[in-house]
Design a protein around this motif. Structure first.
Motif, mmCIF file in Angstrom:
data_model
loop_
_atom_site.group_PDB
_atom_site.id
_atom_site.type_symbol
_atom_site.label_atom_id
_atom_site.label_comp_id
_atom_site.label_asym_id
_atom_site.label_seq_id
_atom_site.Cartn_x
_atom_site.Cartn_y
_atom_site.Cartn_z
ATOM 1 N N ARG A 59 38.334 0.553 -23.462
ATOM 2 C CA ARG A 59 38.125 0.426 -21.959
ATOM 3 C C ARG A 59 39.243 -0.356 -21.340
ATOM 4 O O ARG A 59 39.529 0.034 -19.900
ATOM 5 C CB ARG A 59 36.882 -0.320 -21.847
ATOM 6 C CG ARG A 59 35.505 0.380 -22.362
ATOM 7 C CD ARG A 59 34.436 -0.385 -21.906
ATOM 8 N NE ARG A 59 33.077 0.196 -22.865
ATOM 9 C CZ ARG A 59 32.292 0.811 -22.044
ATOM 10 N NH1 ARG A 59 32.324 1.555 -21.113
ATOM 11 N NH2 ARG A 59 31.310 1.536 -22.631
ATOM 12 N N GLY B 200 25.461 2.136 -23.150
ATOM 13 C CA GLY B 200 25.070 0.735 -22.759
ATOM 14 C C GLY B 200 25.044 -0.016 -24.140
ATOM 15 O O GLY B 200 24.596 -1.159 -24.131
ATOM 16 N N GLU C 34 25.385 6.704 -8.774
ATOM 17 C CA GLU C 34 26.511 6.812 -9.539
ATOM 18 C C GLU C 34 26.746 8.313 -9.645
ATOM 19 O O GLU C 34 25.726 9.240 -9.633
ATOM 20 C CB GLU C 34 26.193 6.572 -10.960
ATOM 21 C CG GLU C 34 25.862 5.072 -11.185
ATOM 22 C CD GLU C 34 25.744 4.699 -12.511
ATOM 23 O OE1 GLU C 34 26.689 4.517 -13.437
ATOM 24 O OE2 GLU C 34 24.549 4.276 -12.821
ATOM 25 N N HIS D 184 20.401 6.538 -14.542
ATOM 26 C CA HIS D 184 20.277 6.183 -15.856
ATOM 27 C C HIS D 184 18.676 5.756 -15.931
ATOM 28 O O HIS D 184 18.344 4.923 -15.342
ATOM 29 C CB HIS D 184 21.501 5.518 -16.140
ATOM 30 C CG HIS D 184 22.662 6.058 -16.266
ATOM 31 N ND1 HIS D 184 23.383 6.171 -15.096
ATOM 32 C CD2 HIS D 184 23.745 6.621 -17.276
ATOM 33 C CE1 HIS D 184 24.625 6.974 -15.099
ATOM 34 N NE2 HIS D 184 24.480 6.839 -16.763
ATOM 35 N N GLU E 196 33.279 9.468 -14.305
ATOM 36 C CA GLU E 196 32.157 8.908 -13.679
ATOM 37 C C GLU E 196 32.451 7.798 -12.927
ATOM 38 O O GLU E 196 33.347 7.046 -12.964
ATOM 39 C CB GLU E 196 31.224 8.054 -14.909
ATOM 40 C CG GLU E 196 30.838 8.981 -15.921
ATOM 41 C CD GLU E 196 30.088 8.231 -17.148
ATOM 42 O OE1 GLU E 196 29.028 7.472 -16.676
ATOM 43 O OE2 GLU E 196 30.285 8.612 -18.336
ATOM 44 N N ASN F 266 33.953 4.453 -13.028
ATOM 45 C CA ASN F 266 33.593 3.651 -14.195
ATOM 46 C C ASN F 266 34.273 3.916 -15.619
ATOM 47 O O ASN F 266 34.890 3.234 -16.265
ATOM 48 C CB ASN F 266 32.111 3.832 -14.325
ATOM 49 C CG ASN F 266 31.440 3.094 -15.493
ATOM 50 O OD1 ASN F 266 31.867 2.119 -16.025
ATOM 51 N ND2 ASN F 266 30.345 3.568 -16.040
HETATM 52 P P1 AMP Z 1 28.935 2.682 -19.242
HETATM 53 O O1 AMP Z 1 28.780 2.492 -20.815
HETATM 54 O O2 AMP Z 1 30.436 1.924 -18.996
HETATM 55 O O3 AMP Z 1 28.975 3.999 -19.024
HETATM 56 O O4 AMP Z 1 27.818 1.911 -18.580
HETATM 57 C C1 AMP Z 1 26.691 2.364 -18.671
HETATM 58 C C2 AMP Z 1 25.819 2.156 -17.232
HETATM 59 O O5 AMP Z 1 25.928 0.635 -17.109
HETATM 60 C C3 AMP Z 1 26.542 2.622 -16.034
HETATM 61 O O6 AMP Z 1 26.293 4.014 -16.126
HETATM 62 C C4 AMP Z 1 26.153 1.792 -15.078
HETATM 63 O O7 AMP Z 1 24.621 2.362 -14.729
HETATM 64 C C5 AMP Z 1 25.930 0.408 -15.746
HETATM 65 N N1 AMP Z 1 27.351 -0.336 -15.515
HETATM 66 C C6 AMP Z 1 28.332 -0.397 -16.354
HETATM 67 N N2 AMP Z 1 29.271 -0.984 -15.696
HETATM 68 C C7 AMP Z 1 29.015 -1.709 -14.814
HETATM 69 C C8 AMP Z 1 29.294 -2.610 -13.701
HETATM 70 N N3 AMP Z 1 30.359 -2.992 -13.985
HETATM 71 N N4 AMP Z 1 28.608 -2.992 -12.844
HETATM 72 C C9 AMP Z 1 27.268 -2.448 -12.582
HETATM 73 N N5 AMP Z 1 26.729 -1.790 -13.488
HETATM 74 C C10 AMP Z 1 27.527 -1.174 -14.617
#
Ligand code: AMP
Length: 375
Positions: free
Chosen positions: A111, A159, A194, A217, A259, A271
């Motif tokens: 990341r 997550g 999103e 989600h 995304e 993201n």
């Molecule tokens: P990720 O594993 O980075 O895709 O994160 C999974 C989900 O967590 C995302 O689709 C968002 O709904 C939430 N999320 C991740 N990063 C953030 C962030 N910096 N701020 C707010 N929500 C986040």
């Protein structure tokens, strides 16, 4: 248009896919329909992808002899998940064209590297800091502020390895809860929605994107995709332009999912990216002239890219864990298409399949309800 970047592999050729999950399964199904052979490499017996093709190697990802033997049987290789070990991808690329290339895996696997790359290649992201210890985390929080999200730099998905840091969260506990590994601290994004963009690319002249979709989600796992995303046309164009810039920066041959957050003040922040088919593109199987899986096969085999237009609007719901018990209710709706992945055991959080409801392009208002999901 200039000459294609590489010779076409015509139907009859063999595609090697590293990974045996549902993305490999649906790619293999699209490839078979087009007349290609597919060879799956997976450590898992009876995987979703291995159920749909006779050519399967079951071996560990780090078994480089098995990888070399696999490579000799195929004309092009790809992967259906981005955490293929670097040594495996490099070994594969020595024997056979690997599309997308090793560079795409390296960017998508970490990341910190990913966000650094995105910011340098036309993909704005949230502010972030690399974190290697609880003391680093305390320092990074001074810069980023609270609330914030702490994630493992590598091997996190849906997550996992993610901790939200609130005003009263203890720094040491948060670092331990994330797994005390190399991490990334991100500012918390106050997002309206999103969205994601999936595109196929072969070279700078051959790039075709699907329309942006909205993703919702539940427990950090994709639950619903709404196609098209109910966002202004100008924002949709910006999202596609960002995805194109990222694909160009990667010199991608294949499929890329991007995304993005749509922030409360109407801006786009990336993201994460995935250089492969994506869960948020499953609706395209039933609602587009060319699905993401067919487009993926076309991209890596050097065929002309297909028409990605939508002939129906769609809502896609993932069938997660016990949701699969409800398929009879879903099947009772003649506009719902069911896709199951052949997984024997419905564990909580496990993606068992998906259901796509089609509805007319000219429909106005919110997406229609689906039985069982009540949406
Ligand atoms: P990720 O594993 O980075 O895709 O994160 C999974 C989900 O967590 C995302 O689709 C968002 O709904 C939430 N999320 C991740 N990063 C953030 C962030 N910096 N701020 C707010 N929500 C986040």
């Amino acid at each position: 248009m200039s000459e294609p970047p590489f010779p076409s592999l015509l139907p009859g050729a063999a595609i090697g896919i590293v990974g045996g999950g549902q993305l490999g399964r649906m790619t293999a199904q699209a490839a078979a329909r087009m007349g290609y052979r597919v060879h799956i490499f997976t450590p898992e017996a009876d995987s979703p992808a291995a159920q749909v093709t006779p050519d399967v190697t079951i071996a560990a990802y780090d078994d480089l002899d098995a990888i070399a033997a696999f490579a000799r049987t195929v004309d092009v290789a790809t992967f259906e998940f981005e955490n293929v070990p670097a040594a495996t991808a490099i070994a594969l690329a020595e024997h056979v064209p690997l599309r997308p290339g090793v560079n795409c895996l390296e960017v998508a696997q970490d990341r910190i590297r990913e966000k650094t790359f995105l910011n340098a290649n036309g993909g704005p992201t949230v502010a972030f800091e690399a974190v290697d210890s609880a003391a680093d985390l305390a320092r990074a929080l001074e810069t980023i502020g609270r609330p914030a999200v702490l994630k493992t730099a590598r091997l996190g998905y849906d997550g996992k390895g993610q901790v939200r840091i609130e005003p009263d969260t203890d720094v040491g506990e948060a670092y331990a809860a994330m797994g005390a590994a190399r991490g990334i601290l991100e500012a918390f994004v106050d997002f309206d929605s999103e969205i994601s963009v999936i595109l196929a690319r072969q070279d700078a002249e051959r790039v075709v994107a699907f329309e942006p979709v909205e993703n919702r989600h539940r427990h950090h796992i994709l639950d619903t995709t709404i196609a098209p995303a109910p966002i202004p046309a100008d924002l949709a164009r910006q999202a596609v332009a960002i995805a194109e810039a990222i694909a160009e920066g990667l010199d991608l041959i294949g499929l890329l999912a991007v995304e993005l957050f749509v922030t409360a003040d109407g801006k786009l922040l990336v993201n994460e990216i995935a250089p492969r088919p994506h869960n948020s593109g499953h609706w395209s199987i039933d609602a587009c002239v060319t699905s993401q899986f067919e487009q993926f096969v076309r991209a890596i085999c050097g065929l002309p890219l297909g028409n990605p237009s939508r002939h129906s609007n769609a809502v896609m719901r993932n069938l997660i864990g016990d949701d699969i018990d409800e398929i009879a209710a879903l099947m009772a709706d003649p506009d719902i298409k069911i896709h199951l992945y052949g997984k024997a055991e419905a564990r909580p959080g496990r993606k068992m399949g998906h259901a796509t409801k089609l509805y007319p392009l000219e429909a106005k208002g919110p997406p229609p309800k689906m039985p069982f999901f009540g949406m």
